[in-house]
Design a protein around this motif. Structure first.
Motif, short mmCIF file in Angstrom:
data_model
loop_
_atom_site.label_atom_id
_atom_site.label_comp_id
_atom_site.label_asym_id
_atom_site.label_seq_id
_atom_site.Cartn_x
_atom_site.Cartn_y
_atom_site.Cartn_z
N VAL A 7 0.85 -1.18 0.00
CA VAL A 7 0.00 0.00 0.00
C VAL A 7 0.89 1.24 0.00
O VAL A 7 1.87 1.30 0.75
N PHE A 8 0.54 2.22 -0.83
CA PHE A 8 1.22 3.51 -0.86
C PHE A 8 0.16 4.58 -0.60
O PHE A 8 -0.85 4.62 -1.32
N LEU A 9 0.38 5.43 0.39
CA LEU A 9 -0.57 6.48 0.72
C LEU A 9 0.17 7.78 1.00
O LEU A 9 1.28 7.77 1.53
N MET A 10 -0.48 8.90 0.68
CA MET A 10 0.05 10.20 1.02
C MET A 10 -1.10 11.01 1.61
O MET A 10 -2.18 11.09 1.01
N GLY A 11 -0.89 11.55 2.79
CA GLY A 11 -1.93 12.32 3.45
C GLY A 11 -1.39 13.06 4.65
O GLY A 11 -0.17 13.22 4.81
N ASN A 12 -2.29 13.48 5.52
CA ASN A 12 -1.93 14.25 6.72
C ASN A 12 -2.31 13.47 7.97
O ASN A 12 -3.37 12.83 8.01
N LEU A 13 -1.47 13.57 9.00
CA LEU A 13 -1.77 12.91 10.26
C LEU A 13 -3.04 13.51 10.87
O LEU A 13 -3.21 14.72 10.88
N THR A 14 -3.90 12.64 11.37
CA THR A 14 -5.17 13.09 11.95
C THR A 14 -5.06 13.33 13.45
O THR A 14 -5.95 13.91 14.05
N ARG A 15 -3.97 12.85 14.04
CA ARG A 15 -3.74 13.05 15.47
C ARG A 15 -2.24 12.92 15.73
O ARG A 15 -1.50 12.40 14.89
N ASP A 16 -1.80 13.38 16.88
CA ASP A 16 -0.40 13.22 17.25
C ASP A 16 -0.07 11.73 17.37
O ASP A 16 -0.88 10.96 17.89
N PRO A 17 1.12 11.34 16.93
CA PRO A 17 1.52 9.93 17.05
C PRO A 17 1.60 9.52 18.52
O PRO A 17 2.00 10.31 19.38
N GLN A 68 8.93 11.66 17.03
CA GLN A 68 9.74 12.85 17.29
C GLN A 68 9.44 14.00 16.34
O GLN A 68 9.38 15.15 16.76
N TYR A 69 9.23 13.71 15.05
CA TYR A 69 9.16 14.77 14.06
C TYR A 69 7.76 15.06 13.51
O TYR A 69 7.58 16.01 12.77
N CYS A 70 6.78 14.24 13.84
CA CYS A 70 5.45 14.44 13.28
C CYS A 70 4.45 14.82 14.37
O CYS A 70 4.62 14.47 15.53
N LYS A 71 3.41 15.52 13.96
CA LYS A 71 2.31 15.86 14.85
C LYS A 71 1.05 15.96 14.00
O LYS A 71 1.11 15.82 12.76
N LYS A 72 -0.07 16.19 14.62
CA LYS A 72 -1.33 16.31 13.89
C LYS A 72 -1.17 17.33 12.75
O LYS A 72 -0.64 18.42 12.96
N GLY A 73 -1.59 16.94 11.54
CA GLY A 73 -1.51 17.82 10.38
C GLY A 73 -0.28 17.64 9.53
O GLY A 73 -0.22 18.13 8.40
N THR A 74 0.74 16.93 10.02
CA THR A 74 1.97 16.72 9.25
C THR A 74 1.69 15.89 8.01
O THR A 74 1.07 14.84 8.09
N PRO A 75 2.14 16.37 6.82
CA PRO A 75 1.98 15.55 5.61
C PRO A 75 3.04 14.45 5.60
O PRO A 75 4.18 14.66 5.98
N LEU A 76 2.62 13.25 5.14
CA LEU A 76 3.51 12.10 5.17
C LEU A 76 3.18 11.16 4.02
O LEU A 76 2.01 10.98 3.68
N PHE A 77 4.21 10.60 3.40
CA PHE A 77 4.06 9.55 2.40
C PHE A 77 4.43 8.25 3.08
O PHE A 77 5.50 8.16 3.70
#
Length: 129
Positions: A7-17, A68-77
């Motif tokens: 699976v390959f997805l690109m989107g934004n985090l919906t909540r803090d990890p 460490q580097y991501c939070k809610k709203g962070t774009p990620l592939f």
């Protein structure tokens, strides 16, 4: 016949990890990803979008980096495999949901932009579940 589960997805985090550790001190992070897809146009000609919410689990160094580097709203592939998780609640009701087990990811956009994928090492292949 061979099978493929990728699976390959690109989107934004919906909540803090949410980072936690196994008894053997392996990092495990869970987070949600919102993926928008254009599904056509409405009667006024405006684009219609559909949002897919996906739960993702990562292990090891990847889990720690995402926490460490991501939070809610962070774009990620993300790249991973699809897994069906089933459980029974305290009332005896059976539940199930699909989730992605992460194998690689890449920061996209923003100040966390990095050029290289973070891939699993040989040791991370044996995920603890």
């Amino acid at each position: 016949m061979s099978s493929l589960n990728r699976v390959f997805l690109m989107g934004n985090l919906t909540r803090d990890p949410e980072l936690r550790y196994t008894p053997s001190n392996i990092g495990v992070v869970t987070f949600g990803l919102a993926v928008n897809s254009i599904v056509g146009r409405d009667s006024d000609g405006n684009r219609k979008t559909e949002v897919l919410f996906v739960d993702i689990t990562a292990f090891g160094k990847q889990a720690e980096a995402i926490a460490q580097y991501c939070k809610k709203g962070t774009p990620l592939f993300v790249e991973g495999r699809l897994r069906l998780r089933t459980w029974e609640d305290k009332d005896g009701n059976k539940h199930s949901k699909h989730e992605i087990i992460l194998s690689a990811f890449q920061f996209i956009g923003g100040t966390n932009n990095q050029k290289d994928d973070i891939k699993l090492s040989e040791d991370d292949e044996d995920v603890p579940f």
